[in-house]
Design an enzyme around this catalytic site. Structure first.
Site, PDB file in Angstrom:
ATOM      1  N   ASN A 215       2.682   7.713  -3.283  1.00 17.40           N
ATOM      2  CA  ASN A 215       3.494   6.493  -4.118  1.00 17.40           C
ATOM      3  C   ASN A 215       2.634   6.293  -5.513  1.00 17.40           C
ATOM      4  OD1 ASN A 215       1.889   4.413  -3.357  1.00 17.40           O
ATOM      5  ND2 ASN A 215       2.553   5.089  -1.149  1.00 17.40           N
ATOM      6  N   PRO A 309       2.574   5.926  12.002  1.00 16.95           N
ATOM      7  CA  PRO A 309       2.198   5.011  12.746  1.00 16.95           C
ATOM      8  C   PRO A 309       1.858   4.013  11.869  1.00 16.95           C
ATOM      9  CG  PRO A 309       0.271   6.533  12.626  1.00 16.95           C
ATOM     10  CD  PRO A 309       1.525   7.268  11.888  1.00 16.95           C
ATOM     11  N   ILE A 311      -0.184   1.201  11.016  1.00 21.54           N
ATOM     12  CA  ILE A 311      -1.721   0.795  11.313  1.00 21.54           C
ATOM     13  C   ILE A 311      -1.964  -0.654  11.440  1.00 21.54           C
ATOM     14  CG2 ILE A 311      -4.101   1.017  10.408  1.00 21.54           C
ATOM     15  CD1 ILE A 311      -2.827   3.283   8.205  1.00 21.54           C
TER      16      ILE A 311
HETATM   17  O1  C5P Z   1       6.324  -2.482   6.787  1.00 19.84           O
HETATM   18  P1  C5P Z   1       5.895  -2.572   5.583  1.00 19.84           P
HETATM   19  O2  C5P Z   1       5.379  -0.913   5.112  1.00 19.84           O
HETATM   20  O3  C5P Z   1       6.558  -3.071   4.364  1.00 19.84           O
HETATM   21  O4  C5P Z   1       4.309  -3.329   5.623  1.00 19.84           O
HETATM   22  C1  C5P Z   1       3.596  -3.503   4.562  1.00 19.84           C
HETATM   23  C2  C5P Z   1       2.033  -4.088   5.439  1.00 19.84           C
HETATM   24  O5  C5P Z   1       1.897  -2.985   6.689  1.00 19.84           O
HETATM   25  C3  C5P Z   1       0.879  -3.694   4.409  1.00 19.84           C
HETATM   26  O6  C5P Z   1       0.175  -4.650   4.676  1.00 19.84           O
HETATM   27  C4  C5P Z   1       0.491  -2.339   4.835  1.00 19.84           C
HETATM   28  O7  C5P Z   1      -0.774  -1.914   4.219  1.00 19.84           O
HETATM   29  C5  C5P Z   1       0.812  -2.112   6.276  1.00 19.84           C
HETATM   30  N1  C5P Z   1       1.172  -0.992   6.859  1.00 19.84           N
HETATM   31  C6  C5P Z   1       0.363  -0.105   7.483  1.00 19.84           C
HETATM   32  N2  C5P Z   1       0.815   1.064   8.082  1.00 19.84           N
HETATM   33  C7  C5P Z   1       1.965   1.559   7.792  1.00 19.84           C
HETATM   34  C8  C5P Z   1       2.722   0.926   6.940  1.00 19.84           C
HETATM   35  C9  C5P Z   1       2.569  -0.259   6.448  1.00 19.84           C
HETATM   36  O8  C5P Z   1      -0.872  -0.429   7.878  1.00 19.84           O
HETATM   37  N3  C5P Z   1       2.245   2.860   8.193  1.00 19.84           N
END
Ligand code: C5P
Length: 398
Positions: A215, A309, A311
């Protein structure tokens, strides 16, 4: 109110080592800033440094005699090199030339500054300054790996135009940037003694050996957050997806590619006091990355994706969860989506922004959501925003 570097530096004994490079003139400004912030500064110059700036300049700025030779220093009981380092809180070499770094990596002690480095008991930080080709050269890379493994803090260099007319990495960090790294190096500042884990950048999810899903995240916001946390005195580990950014001063960086790599690296770095997830982690990856490059077969190609997953949600749900901060980039109805996300992931603090206004830009407009409501951070460059975020976080932690 004095800045965090002034608080950190006041009353500290700092040995400022100056080696031979055109950036030696900037060390004079650094010396002035250190003295102004209340540090006791002993300047030690190599022979090569004296070709660029005179000791008198540093004597006038530090208010103390400048040490230039192992043999002059051997007055008194002849153990000046030992006494100097025992009294010091930090030995900072700025600029550090390629030759000096090579000597340091080998543990040589053939002049006063290298001897002080070897004899020291305090923290050692170096601010490299050299031509981009010298910085990229294999021996310099090897020497820096060895120095980092020896626990030496490497501050910079920055990328930009050099005195030699070339452009690239190798420029010494500006004196003000080096000052900002001091709280972390001196173990001072409001986050002193706390480990802060930060994720940044995009992830790269392989489709085959040469292609992948990624991205447009530049990593700038995450790197700024890591820098601001280090400035506040934290021990910072930055788990970074692929970016072309320089590691902020005083920050330890772990490079990863995919979301799975990032998850593994984050779990390995726990426990931490604070986890700030800034990375734009890919939501999906290829169900199975092809072993060999995919060939055109005529017609379309259907790629099966599976979810990665989360994180942040996983870390926030642990029994030893750090104070977790999430980032939410939304394209509409920011407050509604961001607050829902904060509750779903059970985060004490979530930073919201409008993706179209932030991605790839040098500045950002942010809104912080926590149990106390929302808090607007008007548009500013990302480092300013990161420092505001860390200030807010420090208040919440206390
Ligand atoms: O659900 P969304 O992707 O919008 O959430 C964004 C937040 O979750 C950010 O802080 C991002 O770093 C974290 N995130 C994560 N692992 C993922 C997706 C998002 O740690 N697979």
């Amino acid at each position: 109110m004095p800045g965090s570097e002034t608080v950190a530096v006041t009353g500290k004994k700092i040995i400022l080592g100056v080696t031979g490079g055109i950036a030696a003139y900037k060390a004079a400004e650094l010396c002035r800033l250190l003295v102004k912030a209340g540090a006791d500064v002993d300047v030690v110059m190599t022979d090569a440094a004296r070709q660029f700036v005179t000791p008198l300049t540093f004597q006038a700025l530090s208010g103390r005699p400048v040490q230039t030779s192992l043999w002059d220093a051997a007055q008194g009981d002849g153990m000046e090199h030992i006494h100097l380092t025992r009294a010091a809180d930090l030995l900072l070499v700025a600029p550090a030339s390629a030759d000096f770094l090579a000597k340091l990596a080998q543990g040589r002690a053939d002049d006063l500054l290298t001897t002080l480095c070897l004899a020291r008991t305090c923290r050692l930080a170096v601010a490299p300054a050299m031509n981009p080709e010298m910085w990229a050269a294999a021996p310099t890379r090897r020497n820096l790996d060895r120095l980092r493994a020896d626990g030496v803090a490497v501050l910079g260099p920055a990328t930009g135009e050099m005195a030699c007319g070339e452009t690239g990495p190798g420029r010494m960090l500006e004196p003000a940037e080096l000052m900002a790294a001091l709280p972390g190096l001196l173990g001072a500042g409001p986050l002193a003694g706390k480990k802060v884990l930060v994720t940044a950048g995009p992830t790269f999810e392989p489709i085959d050996p040469v292609r992948g899903l990624t991205n447009r995240s530049s990593g700038r916001m995450g790197y700024a957050v890591a820098q601001a946390a280090a400035e506040a005195g934290a021990e910072v580990c930055l788990v970074s997806g692929p970016t072309c950014l320089a590691t902020p001063a005083g920050v330890r960086r772990v490079d990863v590619q995919s979301a799975a790599d990032m998850r593994e690296a984050v779990l390995r770095e726990l426990p931490a006091a604070v986890f700030i997830a800034v990375a734009a982690v890919a939501d999906y990856r290829a169900a199975a990355a092809a072993e060999h490059k995919l060939k055109k077969q005529g017609g379309g190609l259907t790629l099966e994706l599976v979810e990665n997953p989360d994180i942040l949600a996983e870390v926030a749900a642990r029994s030893d969860a750090p104070f977790c901060v999430g980032f939410a980039a939304e394209t509409e109805r920011l407050a509604e989506h961001a607050d829902a996300k904060r509750r779903r992931k059970q985060l004490p603090l979530l930073v919201g922004n409008l993706a179209q206004d932030t991605l790839g830009r040098a500045d950002a407009e942010l809104v912080l959501f926590d149990d106390h409501g929302s808090h607007f951070l008007p548009r500013a460059d990302k480092l300013t925003q990161a420092r505001r975020l860390i200030d807010h976080l420090v208040q919440r932690l206390s």
